[in-house]
Design a protein around this motif. Structure first.
Motif, short mmCIF file in Angstrom:
data_model
loop_
_atom_site.label_atom_id
_atom_site.label_comp_id
_atom_site.label_asym_id
_atom_site.label_seq_id
_atom_site.Cartn_x
_atom_site.Cartn_y
_atom_site.Cartn_z
N TRP A 1 1.93 1.87 -3.51
CA TRP A 1 0.74 2.42 -4.17
C TRP A 1 0.63 3.93 -3.88
N ARG B 1 -10.23 4.93 -2.37
CA ARG B 1 -9.87 3.51 -2.54
C ARG B 1 -8.54 3.21 -1.85
N VAL C 1 0.83 -1.22 0.00
CA VAL C 1 0.00 0.00 0.00
C VAL C 1 0.86 1.25 0.00
N TYR D 1 -9.11 3.23 1.93
CA TYR D 1 -9.75 2.02 2.43
C TYR D 1 -8.76 0.86 2.49
N TRP D 2 -7.97 0.70 1.44
CA TRP D 2 -7.00 -0.39 1.40
C TRP D 2 -5.93 -0.21 2.48
N THR D 3 -5.45 1.00 2.63
CA THR D 3 -4.40 1.24 3.63
C THR D 3 -4.93 1.01 5.04
#
Length: 284
Positions: free
Chosen positions: A146, A156, A143, A159-161
């Motif tokens: 990213w 997005r 992440v 949320y992922w992190t």
């Protein structure tokens, strides 16, 4: 933990907290740098090699010191970075979280850290995770890469992190449960072998929490066994070694020996090598 893990953990925390204000890339870089600050104690002067060994991860890793340090670093960032001027409190909080999470994951390793100094001056070393664990570090690295390749913040990414931080934190907590299970099994193995040691300590093997080294400590000896959580009821071989307390009987008043014994929580041994008494930390 290793320096890369400390960087990506701080970067992930800052991305979640400051990503909207700074953009993903700047927030990640800032958090990564903050996440390495507690380890600057390696540049502090120590009186001798024993102090350097025993007092690394000292007051700079205390969550109470971080309460005082966070506003200082935070205010400096607010004045330096234009995008943070309207987010002073959030910047302070981010600085604290980057510092404190560094100390917390260091305390999960066997080397430990004086995380509660000065209220509790002894180093806390859970030992439930190795200093490098890909299962913990790689999702954070993913992440953060990213974030570094995205100048702008996206929900997005947020949320992922956040999800990765939750999952990796759960993994850390899970490792404590696995450690407790291994110690209970080890106690049963020692009992079947004829005697339960005075103290038992399970330490995660390199790069995973499936294989463990267990130390059984008595006054004049220590025992090692190596156990996988997938071994079932098969009893592992137990290796017994002398601790040679007679060699350090004359050193109990020595400041150097006292520090080593304190730092290792008694998990040490002595040996005579070329006319010198060598004291080793069994946990390492």
């Amino acid at each position: 933990m290793d320096s890369l893990t400390q960087f990506v953990l701080g970067a992930a925390v800052s991305t979640v907290c400051l990503g909207k204000a700074l953009g993903a890339r700047k927030a990640a870089l800032l958090g990564g740098l903050l996440g390495t600050v507690p380890d600057l104690d390696v540049f502090l002067p120590f009186d001798d090699p024993v102090d350097s060994f025993a007092y690394h991860r000292g007051w700079t890793h205390s969550v109470f010191v971080h309460v005082l340090a966070a506003p200082i670093f935070g205010e400096g960032l607010v004045r330096l970075i234009k995008g943070l001027k309207e987010h002073r409190r959030l910047t302070y909080l981010t600085a604290y979280l980057c510092f404190a999470t560094h100390a917390i994951i260091d305390a999960m390793t066997v080397y430990g850290t004086r995380i509660f100094w000065p209220l509790y001056s002894d180093p806390v070393g859970v030992g439930s995770i190795f200093i490098i664990d890909p299962v913990y570090s790689l999702p954070l690295l993913f992440v953060v890469i990213w974030a570094l390749f995205n100048k702008r913040w996206t929900y997005r990414l947020g949320y992922w992190t956040t999800g990765v931080l939750v999952v990796t934190s759960a993994y850390m907590l899970f490792s404590i449960g696995v450690q407790a299970y291994v110690e209970r099994r080890a106690e049963q193995f020692f009992a079947k072998a004829g005697a339960v040691p005075d103290k038992i300590y399970a330490i995660a093997a390199p790069f995973n929490i499936a294989v463990w080294k267990v130390i059984g400590l008595d006054h004049d000896r220590y025992q090692n066994l190596y156990f996988s959580v997938f071994d079932g009821d098969q009893a592992p071989e137990i290796y017994t070694h002398p601790r040679r307390p007679d060699l350090v009987a004359c050193l109990h008043s020595s400041d150097g020996y006292k520090k080593l014994d304190w730092f290792s929580h008694g998990y040490n041994r002595a040996e005579l090598l070329d006319g010198k008494v060598i004291v080793s930390d069994l946990r390492m």
